[in-house]
Design a protein around this motif. Structure first.
Motif, PDB file in Angstrom:
ATOM      1  N   SER A   1      42.328  10.636 -13.808  1.00 30.80           N
ATOM      2  CA  SER A   1      43.174  11.493 -12.981  1.00 30.80           C
ATOM      3  C   SER A   1      44.553  11.592 -13.597  1.00 30.80           C
ATOM      4  CB  SER A   1      43.271  10.950 -11.547  1.00 30.80           C
ATOM      5  OG  SER A   1      43.939   9.699 -11.524  1.00 30.80           O
TER       6      SER A   1
ATOM      7  N   ALA B   1      48.713  13.080 -12.389  1.00 28.06           N
ATOM      8  CA  ALA B   1      49.549  13.589 -11.303  1.00 28.06           C
ATOM      9  C   ALA B   1      50.745  14.355 -11.864  1.00 28.06           C
ATOM     10  CB  ALA B   1      50.035  12.445 -10.412  1.00 28.06           C
TER      11      ALA B   1
ATOM     12  N   TYR C   1      41.139  18.928  -7.564  1.00 30.97           N
ATOM     13  CA  TYR C   1      42.577  18.871  -7.316  1.00 30.97           C
ATOM     14  C   TYR C   1      42.829  18.388  -5.896  1.00 30.97           C
ATOM     15  CZ  TYR C   1      43.509  21.570 -11.528  1.00 30.97           C
ATOM     16  OH  TYR C   1      43.589  21.984 -12.824  1.00 30.97           O
TER      17      TYR C   1
ATOM     18  N   GLU D   1      52.964  15.441  -4.552  1.00 31.55           N
ATOM     19  CA  GLU D   1      52.508  15.587  -5.923  1.00 31.55           C
ATOM     20  C   GLU D   1      51.119  16.218  -5.961  1.00 31.55           C
ATOM     21  OE1 GLU D   1      52.293  11.703  -7.723  1.00 31.55           O
ATOM     22  OE2 GLU D   1      50.376  11.224  -6.751  1.00 31.55           O
TER      23      GLU D   1
ATOM     24  N   ARG E   1      47.454  16.193  -7.800  1.00 33.65           N
ATOM     25  CA  ARG E   1      46.624  15.258  -8.560  1.00 33.65           C
ATOM     26  C   ARG E   1      45.357  15.968  -9.017  1.00 33.65           C
ATOM     27  NH1 ARG E   1      46.512  10.047  -9.753  1.00 33.65           N
ATOM     28  NH2 ARG E   1      48.429   9.779  -8.545  1.00 33.65           N
TER      29      ARG E   1
ATOM     30  N   THR F   1      41.655  15.547 -11.059  1.00 33.05           N
ATOM     31  CA  THR F   1      40.650  14.530 -11.350  1.00 33.05           C
ATOM     32  C   THR F   1      39.574  15.099 -12.278  1.00 33.05           C
ATOM     33  OG1 THR F   1      39.320  15.101  -9.405  1.00 33.05           O
ATOM     34  CG2 THR F   1      41.005  13.407  -9.136  1.00 33.05           C
TER      35      THR F   1
END
Length: 251
Positions: A54, A56, A212, A237, A239, A241
């Motif tokens: 992942s 961020a 996401y 934020e 993120r 993946t």
């Protein structure tokens, strides 16, 4: 009992068709009638692992869902009131520096409004509404935009949602994929060491999926009207993946 030469030849043909190596025993060609020995190379040992990763990043755009609605006795009156409020909303949005390509009408509707009492419905009037999607390219100004919209539209205005996102998700996704690959490689190397092997070449790699996680602050249609300051917002934020499946040879 010796194996007939035709049988051995047939076996060799099958092995060749399967792509397996076939070798004759030393001296077989010299003996003429001797039966060649068939050796099949052993397939290399492999390890299959799944890697997850992942990444961020901070949002760089905000998508604001806003709109207006008005109720009146006739459709014409409801539309006129809605049009006036929508024009005020658009003026306020443009005054905040939002260009036309970042403003889009999502829906326009006109519907009857009924009053239900004792199982009887009575037509009270009509409701006209229009909703907009507004792309804010400076995240820090999203709160001021919401304030401007509600002040310009008064009781007719609605703010339905705010979603923070990335204008270009690809770089963040690339970082998540790299993290997933490194995770798979580290797992494979550990399994190779545990089994007394060295990690060999990568045989295959397939992507399992990407995703996401978007921050969505709770903004509803009950945002108050004129007189408030800039609405405080927390962008959070983004993120990304990713997951991959890798197969490695073991030496």
């Amino acid at each position: 009992m010796p194996v007939p030469r035709t049988t051995v030849t047939a076996i060799a043909v099958v092995l060749l068709a399967l792509g397996l190596p076939v070798a004759a025993a030393p001296g077989a060609a010299a003996t003429g009638g001797a039966v060649p020995a068939v050796r099949v190379a052993a397939a290399p040992a492999t390890v299959t692992v799944t890697g997850e990763g992942s990444a961020a990043g901070e949002p760089d755009i905000a998508l604001v869902g806003a709109g207006v609605e008005a109720t009146a006795k006739t459709t014409r009156a409801a539309l006129d009131a809605q049009n006036e409020a929508a024009a005020a909303l658009l003026r306020a949005v443009r005054a905040q520096g939002i260009v036309d390509r970042d403003i889009r009408t999502e829906n326009v509707s006109v519907s009857p409004v009924y009053d239900y009492q004792d199982g009887v419905s009575t037509l009270k009037g009509y409701r006209a509404a229009q909703s907009f999607s507004i792309r804010v390219r400076e995240v820090a100004t999203a709160g001021a935009l919401i304030t401007a919209v509600t002040e310009a539209t008064g009781d007719a205005g609605r703010v339905d949602s705010v979603v923070f996102d990335l204008d270009d998700r690809r770089p963040l996704q690339a970082r998540a994929r790299e993290a997933a690959y490194q995770d798979a490689h580290a797992k494979a190397a550990q399994y190779a060491e545990l089994g007394g092997h060295r990690l060999g070449r990568l045989v295959s790699l397939s992507e399992g999926g990407t995703g996401y996680v978007l921050p969505m602050p709770p903004v509803s249609g009950d945002v108050p009207g004129a007189g408030i300051g800039a609405v405080p917002l927390a962008p959070g934020e983004i993120r990304a993946t990713a997951s991959v499946t890798a197969v490695y040879e073991l030496d």
